[in-house]
Design an enzyme around this catalytic site. Sequence first.
Site, mmCIF file in Angstrom:
data_model
loop_
_atom_site.group_PDB
_atom_site.id
_atom_site.type_symbol
_atom_site.label_atom_id
_atom_site.label_comp_id
_atom_site.label_asym_id
_atom_site.label_seq_id
_atom_site.Cartn_x
_atom_site.Cartn_y
_atom_site.Cartn_z
ATOM 1 N N ASP A 259 0.284 -0.838 0.104
ATOM 2 C CA ASP A 259 -0.029 -0.054 0.355
ATOM 3 C C ASP A 259 0.945 0.877 -0.093
ATOM 4 O OD1 ASP A 259 -1.520 -2.428 1.654
ATOM 5 O OD2 ASP A 259 -3.011 -0.199 0.085
HETATM 6 C C1 LIG Z 1 -2.628 -4.650 -5.562
HETATM 7 S S1 LIG Z 1 -3.258 -4.155 -3.921
HETATM 8 C C2 LIG Z 1 -1.935 -4.232 -2.851
HETATM 9 C C3 LIG Z 1 -2.745 -4.303 -1.586
HETATM 10 O O1 LIG Z 1 -3.443 -2.686 -1.873
HETATM 11 C C4 LIG Z 1 -3.352 -5.074 -1.159
HETATM 12 O O2 LIG Z 1 -2.726 -6.284 -0.443
HETATM 13 C C5 LIG Z 1 -3.737 -4.473 0.746
HETATM 14 O O3 LIG Z 1 -3.021 -4.336 1.310
HETATM 15 C C6 LIG Z 1 -5.517 -3.847 0.453
HETATM 16 O O4 LIG Z 1 -5.906 -3.504 1.794
HETATM 17 P P1 LIG Z 1 -7.067 -3.850 1.302
HETATM 18 O O5 LIG Z 1 -7.665 -2.979 2.150
HETATM 19 O O6 LIG Z 1 -8.008 -4.892 0.872
HETATM 20 O O7 LIG Z 1 -7.308 -2.644 0.199
#
Ligand SMILES: CSC[C@@H](O)[C@@H](O)C(=O)COP(=O)(O)O
Length: 372
Positions: A259
């Site tokens: 992220d």
């Molecule tokens: C290609 S997405 C990478 C990350 O964004 C993913 O693994 C993640 O942590 C997503 O978290 P989320 O809370 O579902 O948005």
Amino acid sequence: MALGSVQMEGKEEGSLQSIRYSPGRLELLDQQRLPHESVYLDINNTESGWIAIKDLVVRGAPAIAISAALSLAVEVSNLKSFDGTSTDAASFLVKKLEYLVSSRPTAVNLSDAATRLKEIVLKAATDGNAESVFQAYIEAAEAMLVDDVRSNKAIGKHGADFIMNQHKDSKKLSILTHCNTGSLATAGYGTALGVIRALHAEGVLETAFFTETRPVNQGSRLTAYELVHDKIPATLITDSAAAALMKAGRVDAVIVGADRIAANGDTANKIGTYSHAISASYHGVPFYVAAPFTSIDLSLTSGDQITIEERSAKELTHARGGQGEQVVVNGISAWNPAFDVTPASLITAIITEKGVITKASANDFKIRDFIH
Ligand SMILES: CSC[C@@H](O)[C@@H](O)C(=O)COP(=O)(O)O
């Protein structure tokens, strides 16, 4: 206002599509209802885009950024009229982008996209009218869909080549992943799941182990859905089984998404990633982060500076990540961070669309040098 240039769907052939877009129309697959129901919600403006992001209708760092940008594109396309100068149009867009950035704090892709889009509209405002500023915005937002799929395919290729090169024996590879980083989390193909997809296409994947990813279950609800859809051999485990699986020698590599990656390589990703990295290090299993450059935040020197989103206790106290019945006695408090930070020292390499960033020394990724 009938603005918008190309007919595009941003669709990766034969895979799942979280974002459906054509000029003036945006639909998001409601990921909270998967895998039971496949329902697309109409997103007409930035307000409904903001809510869809906050409520996890759309999630995953790249998909959040693209959906936010396109929610403003459809709002602008459908404006009946705009009474103002090019500068007024640019400040209208800048305010909307700032509002969208406030929806979720940890993934940098959204604020990175907003910064780039703001630069584009401010430049367009110096030379044109309100309509040309809006048109420049829409074209830039639309390009994000196409660029993301292209970049994910490159991540998949670089990652698969690198990993196959590290494992030259003829044995097929078992990979562990966490959360959902596939077509649903992006415009298509995926990041970490894109590498797994590419390994499968090369015929070298034994199985993709993937975690439930509590409490929202992006693994058991979404990654499972994608892997079954794409007929990739896969095995679901609980988050807490990962260390035992590695101890049993059944994992050749761990690959996760990101992220936000700080300049030193520290990486924020879905809660639980850090504990998988510790287990991988203890058991001598390589631990890879797969992410586009848009997930890298060079303004942060270390992961300590990353804001970690804390979500509602209801995701823990109620079944189905807060969507179902209460499963915890009243009166208990809960701590529910959505992300954690894995220190660069536990990361073997970072797989990007431009290649694989390895360490120059024990703990040093030199990301800045790689990018420039
Ligand atoms: C290609 S997405 C990478 C990350 O964004 C993913 O693994 C993640 O942590 C997503 O978290 P989320 O809370 O579902 O948005």
